[in-house]
Design a protein around this motif. Structure first.
Motif, PDB file in Angstrom:
ATOM      1  N   ILE A 206       0.840  -1.195   0.000  1.00 35.25           N
ATOM      2  CA  ILE A 206       0.000   0.000   0.000  1.00 35.25           C
ATOM      3  C   ILE A 206       0.879   1.250   0.000  1.00 35.25           C
ATOM      4  CG2 ILE A 206      -1.595   1.363   1.426  1.00 35.25           C
ATOM      5  CD1 ILE A 206      -2.888  -1.207   2.323  1.00 35.25           C
ATOM      6  N   SER A 207       0.464   2.257  -0.751  1.00 31.86           N
ATOM      7  CA  SER A 207       1.143   3.546  -0.736  1.00 31.86           C
ATOM      8  C   SER A 207       0.089   4.650  -0.791  1.00 31.86           C
ATOM      9  CB  SER A 207       2.119   3.673  -1.915  1.00 31.86           C
ATOM     10  OG  SER A 207       1.437   3.576  -3.152  1.00 31.86           O
ATOM     11  N   GLU A 208       0.488   5.826  -0.338  1.00 29.03           N
ATOM     12  CA  GLU A 208      -0.366   7.012  -0.347  1.00 29.03           C
ATOM     13  C   GLU A 208      -1.745   6.763   0.282  1.00 29.03           C
ATOM     14  OE1 GLU A 208      -0.599   8.485  -4.319  1.00 29.03           O
ATOM     15  OE2 GLU A 208       1.569   8.379  -4.656  1.00 29.03           O
ATOM     16  N   PRO A 209      -1.783   6.190   1.480  1.00 30.50           N
ATOM     17  CA  PRO A 209      -3.099   5.982   2.119  1.00 30.50           C
ATOM     18  C   PRO A 209      -3.708   7.296   2.579  1.00 30.50           C
ATOM     19  CG  PRO A 209      -1.334   5.457   3.656  1.00 30.50           C
ATOM     20  CD  PRO A 209      -0.664   5.757   2.336  1.00 30.50           C
ATOM     21  N   ARG A 210      -5.027   7.398   2.480  1.00 26.97           N
ATOM     22  CA  ARG A 210      -5.716   8.619   2.900  1.00 26.97           C
ATOM     23  C   ARG A 210      -7.033   8.236   3.567  1.00 26.97           C
ATOM     24  NH1 ARG A 210      -7.136  12.588  -1.756  1.00 26.97           N
ATOM     25  NH2 ARG A 210      -8.844  11.108  -2.054  1.00 26.97           N
ATOM     26  N   VAL A 211      -7.181   8.697   4.811  1.00 30.60           N
ATOM     27  CA  VAL A 211      -8.411   8.444   5.554  1.00 30.60           C
ATOM     28  C   VAL A 211      -9.469   9.445   5.094  1.00 30.60           C
ATOM     29  CG1 VAL A 211      -9.464   8.288   7.834  1.00 30.60           C
ATOM     30  CG2 VAL A 211      -7.057   7.647   7.524  1.00 30.60           C
ATOM     31  N   GLU A 212     -10.602   8.938   4.643  1.00 30.70           N
ATOM     32  CA  GLU A 212     -11.676   9.792   4.158  1.00 30.70           C
ATOM     33  C   GLU A 212     -12.622  10.173   5.304  1.00 30.70           C
ATOM     34  OE1 GLU A 212     -11.361  10.749   1.231  1.00 30.70           O
ATOM     35  OE2 GLU A 212     -10.224   9.232   0.147  1.00 30.70           O
ATOM     36  N   ASP A 213     -13.404  11.223   5.093  1.00 28.97           N
ATOM     37  CA  ASP A 213     -14.379  11.636   6.094  1.00 28.97           C
ATOM     38  C   ASP A 213     -15.625  10.756   6.071  1.00 28.97           C
ATOM     39  OD1 ASP A 213     -12.777  13.716   6.976  1.00 28.97           O
ATOM     40  OD2 ASP A 213     -13.600  15.133   5.499  1.00 28.97           O
ATOM     41  N   THR A 214     -15.823  10.042   4.979  1.00 28.71           N
ATOM     42  CA  THR A 214     -17.025   9.228   4.822  1.00 28.71           C
ATOM     43  C   THR A 214     -16.955   7.976   5.687  1.00 28.71           C
ATOM     44  OG1 THR A 214     -17.120   9.962   2.526  1.00 28.71           O
ATOM     45  CG2 THR A 214     -18.520   8.094   3.154  1.00 28.71           C
ATOM     46  N   PRO A 215     -17.994   7.692   6.464  1.00 30.53           N
ATOM     47  CA  PRO A 215     -18.003   6.455   7.269  1.00 30.53           C
ATOM     48  C   PRO A 215     -17.972   5.229   6.367  1.00 30.53           C
ATOM     49  CG  PRO A 215     -19.691   7.990   8.032  1.00 30.53           C
ATOM     50  CD  PRO A 215     -19.186   8.521   6.726  1.00 30.53           C
ATOM     51  N   SER A 216     -17.272   4.204   6.817  1.00 29.53           N
ATOM     52  CA  SER A 216     -17.208   2.971   6.043  1.00 29.53           C
ATOM     53  C   SER A 216     -18.433   2.115   6.327  1.00 29.53           C
ATOM     54  CB  SER A 216     -15.938   2.182   6.404  1.00 29.53           C
ATOM     55  OG  SER A 216     -15.945   1.835   7.786  1.00 29.53           O
ATOM     56  N   VAL A 217     -18.803   1.328   5.337  1.00 31.75           N
ATOM     57  CA  VAL A 217     -19.922   0.393   5.483  1.00 31.75           C
ATOM     58  C   VAL A 217     -19.364  -0.904   6.064  1.00 31.75           C
ATOM     59  CG1 VAL A 217     -21.730  -0.881   4.295  1.00 31.75           C
ATOM     60  CG2 VAL A 217     -21.154   1.448   3.555  1.00 31.75           C
ATOM     61  N   GLN A 218     -19.913  -1.327   7.181  1.00 30.84           N
ATOM     62  CA  GLN A 218     -19.397  -2.503   7.867  1.00 30.84           C
ATOM     63  C   GLN A 218     -20.205  -3.752   7.502  1.00 30.84           C
ATOM     64  OE1 GLN A 218     -16.507  -2.408  10.013  1.00 30.84           O
ATOM     65  NE2 GLN A 218     -16.459  -0.517   8.802  1.00 30.84           N
ATOM     66  N   ARG A 219     -19.475  -4.796   7.159  1.00 33.00           N
ATOM     67  CA  ARG A 219     -20.108  -6.070   6.883  1.00 33.00           C
ATOM     68  C   ARG A 219     -20.406  -6.804   8.192  1.00 33.00           C
ATOM     69  NH1 ARG A 219     -19.476  -8.196   1.609  1.00 33.00           N
ATOM     70  NH2 ARG A 219     -19.618  -6.410   0.175  1.00 33.00           N
ATOM     71  N   ALA A 220     -21.279  -7.767   8.133  1.00 30.28           N
ATOM     72  CA  ALA A 220     -21.615  -8.568   9.308  1.00 30.28           C
ATOM     73  C   ALA A 220     -20.388  -9.347   9.782  1.00 30.28           C
ATOM     74  CB  ALA A 220     -22.759  -9.525   8.986  1.00 30.28           C
ATOM     75  N   ILE A 221     -20.269  -9.497  11.094  1.00 26.45           N
ATOM     76  CA  ILE A 221     -19.140 -10.229  11.663  1.00 26.45           C
ATOM     77  C   ILE A 221     -19.061 -11.636  11.092  1.00 26.45           C
ATOM     78  CG2 ILE A 221     -18.218 -11.224  13.789  1.00 26.45           C
ATOM     79  CD1 ILE A 221     -17.789  -8.261  13.585  1.00 26.45           C
ATOM     80  N   GLU A 222     -20.207 -12.243  10.850  1.00 22.57           N
ATOM     81  CA  GLU A 222     -20.207 -13.605  10.297  1.00 22.57           C
ATOM     82  C   GLU A 222     -19.554 -13.635   8.918  1.00 22.57           C
ATOM     83  OE1 GLU A 222     -22.848 -12.014  11.432  1.00 22.57           O
ATOM     84  OE2 GLU A 222     -23.219 -13.077  13.334  1.00 22.57           O
ATOM     85  N   ASP A 223     -19.795 -12.605   8.108  1.00 20.46           N
ATOM     86  CA  ASP A 223     -19.182 -12.533   6.778  1.00 20.46           C
ATOM     87  C   ASP A 223     -17.668 -12.346   6.885  1.00 20.46           C
ATOM     88  OD1 ASP A 223     -21.708 -12.763   5.737  1.00 20.46           O
ATOM     89  OD2 ASP A 223     -21.952 -10.608   5.388  1.00 20.46           O
ATOM     90  N   ILE A 224     -17.246 -11.469   7.828  1.00 15.74           N
ATOM     91  CA  ILE A 224     -15.811 -11.212   8.004  1.00 15.74           C
ATOM     92  C   ILE A 224     -15.108 -12.481   8.467  1.00 15.74           C
ATOM     93  CG2 ILE A 224     -14.102  -9.830   9.215  1.00 15.74           C
ATOM     94  CD1 ILE A 224     -15.848  -8.273   7.267  1.00 15.74           C
ATOM     95  N   ASP A 225     -15.653 -13.125   9.492  1.00 14.85           N
ATOM     96  CA  ASP A 225     -15.029 -14.347  10.009  1.00 14.85           C
ATOM     97  C   ASP A 225     -15.028 -15.451   8.965  1.00 14.85           C
ATOM     98  OD1 ASP A 225     -14.573 -13.113  12.412  1.00 14.85           O
ATOM     99  OD2 ASP A 225     -16.301 -13.995  13.440  1.00 14.85           O
ATOM    100  N   GLY A 226     -16.118 -15.523   8.202  1.00 12.52           N
ATOM    101  CA  GLY A 226     -16.194 -16.563   7.172  1.00 12.52           C
ATOM    102  C   GLY A 226     -15.140 -16.381   6.098  1.00 12.52           C
ATOM    103  N   PHE A 227     -14.866 -15.130   5.753  1.00  9.70           N
ATOM    104  CA  PHE A 227     -13.853 -14.855   4.733  1.00  9.70           C
ATOM    105  C   PHE A 227     -12.452 -15.081   5.268  1.00  9.70           C
ATOM    106  CE2 PHE A 227     -10.881 -12.257   2.385  1.00  9.70           C
ATOM    107  CZ  PHE A 227     -11.291 -12.376   1.071  1.00  9.70           C
ATOM    108  N   ALA A 228     -12.209 -14.636   6.517  1.00  8.39           N
ATOM    109  CA  ALA A 228     -10.854 -14.634   7.056  1.00  8.39           C
ATOM    110  C   ALA A 228     -10.425 -15.969   7.645  1.00  8.39           C
ATOM    111  CB  ALA A 228     -10.728 -13.540   8.122  1.00  8.39           C
ATOM    112  N   TYR A 229     -11.373 -16.726   8.201  1.00 13.06           N
ATOM    113  CA  TYR A 229     -10.966 -17.887   8.994  1.00 13.06           C
ATOM    114  C   TYR A 229     -11.579 -19.210   8.557  1.00 13.06           C
ATOM    115  CZ  TYR A 229      -9.949 -13.908  12.010  1.00 13.06           C
ATOM    116  OH  TYR A 229      -9.507 -12.705  12.498  1.00 13.06           O
ATOM    117  N   ALA A 230     -12.361 -19.198   7.468  1.00 10.93           N
ATOM    118  CA  ALA A 230     -13.038 -20.431   7.085  1.00 10.93           C
ATOM    119  C   ALA A 230     -12.081 -21.476   6.532  1.00 10.93           C
ATOM    120  CB  ALA A 230     -14.135 -20.145   6.062  1.00 10.93           C
ATOM    121  N   SER A 231     -10.947 -21.038   6.005  1.00  8.11           N
ATOM    122  CA  SER A 231     -10.021 -21.966   5.352  1.00  8.11           C
ATOM    123  C   SER A 231      -8.606 -21.754   5.852  1.00  8.11           C
ATOM    124  CB  SER A 231     -10.070 -21.776   3.829  1.00  8.11           C
ATOM    125  OG  SER A 231     -11.385 -21.923   3.352  1.00  8.11           O
TER     126      SER A 231
END
Length: 319
Positions: A206-231
């Protein structure tokens, strides 16, 4: 008994007493002289604000009845707890140098001062605890700080990204979901707004990161865990298969005690140790299998076995 222990003991005696506590009780409980107990009283009053007063009628000390209930400051810890704090800082500093060192500097100074008063050596922490990162690709704080800020604050993050699988940089607008530290390296799990899907970004690309003022849309914890830890491994997504690995008895001495994945199934059999692990991508699992050389065999599925065989043949062609 250290000053830390004596202060705790004095505090317990005073707050639990129904009547003023005589000096001899303190001396016996603390196994200390009158002068030592008196100095501890002064420290409690002058440094910690304890409302200790002497009651001449009953010849004892007490917390002033008309004062608010006194408790030791939250930072007041015994040496073991202070060592634990320093150890945590040391661990974090090894995981990501500079991540919190500047912010914790005043706290570290106070911890070292308190340990010095108790006769303990704070420097031994850095001498006796050390993490050796293996194949680490350290993210500079100019990258890590805004990525962490956007993730924790729930803000959108934009940056340039240079994927290893493709040439050139691409601009990414993302909704950060989670920071992952995997095998000595940092990754950002975020929703790529262009793809409208979860993607994993290595912080060292990653280069030139910039934090925006717009709030991020958060996915459900189940979706995050399923993507990160299912395999198995860092490659995200649901499992597309279950690897069946057979290890020799020699390798089983280590593998049987390892956790490759929370949903793994291991079993000792006559022909070795059998391990079944869900996976979504053959590449990383194949590299892990090759690490064990002739002490492991892929029994299935066929595509994983073929991936390992292909890599072995290419290696043999080199040598």
């Amino acid at each position: 008994m250290t000053r830390f222990d004596r202060i705790y003991k004095i505090h317990d005696l005073l707050r639990n007493a129904r009547h003023p506590v005589p000096m001899r009780v303190f001396m016996e409980a603390l196994e200390s002289s009158r002068n030592t107990v008196t100095r501890d009283f002064e420290f409690l009053r002058d440094s910690l604000g304890a409302p200790i007063e002497y009651c001449r009628e009953q010849n004892g000390h007490q917390y002033a009845p008309d004062s608010p209930e006194f408790e030791l400051p939250g930072f007041w810890m015994n040496p073991a707890e202070l060592y634990a704090l320093l150890a945590c800082e040391q661990l974090l500093e090894n995981v990501q140098p500079g991540m919190i060192s500047s912010r914790l500097a005043p706290l570290k100074d106070k911890i070292r001062h308190l340990l010095g008063e108790s006769g303990h050596d704070a420097e031994r922490i850095s001498e006796r605890i050390h993490i050796q990162p293996i194949q680490a690709r350290m993210a500079a704080h100019q990258i890590f700080d805004p990525v962490a800020e956007a993730t924790l604050a729930g803000k959108q993050l934009s940056f340039s990204y240079s994927a290893r699988s493709s040439a050139g940089n691409t601009h990414r607008q993302t909704d950060p979901q989670r920071l992952l530290h995997y095998r000595s390296n940092w990754y950002l799990l975020a929703v790529c707004r262009k793809a409208d899907a979860l993607r994993l970004f290595s912080l060292d690309r990653i280069s030139e990161p910039r934090v925006e003022d717009t709030p991020s849309v958060q996915r459900a914890i189940e979706d995050i865990d399923g993507f990160a830890y299912a395999s198995f491994g860092i490659f995200g997504g649901g499992p597309k298969g279950t690897a069946h690995l057979r290890f020799s008895r020699h390798a089983a001495e280590w593998v049987a005690d390892e956790t490759w994945h929370p949903d793994q199934v291991g079993e000792h059999k006559d022909d070795g140790y059998h391990l079944k692990v869900p996976y979504s991508d053959e590449r990383e699992l194949a590299m892990e299998v090759l690490r064990y050389g002739p002490d492991v065999e892929v029994l299935g599925p066929p595509e994983l076995r073929e991936e390992v065989v292909l890599r072995i043949r290419k290696m043999a062609g080199i040598y």
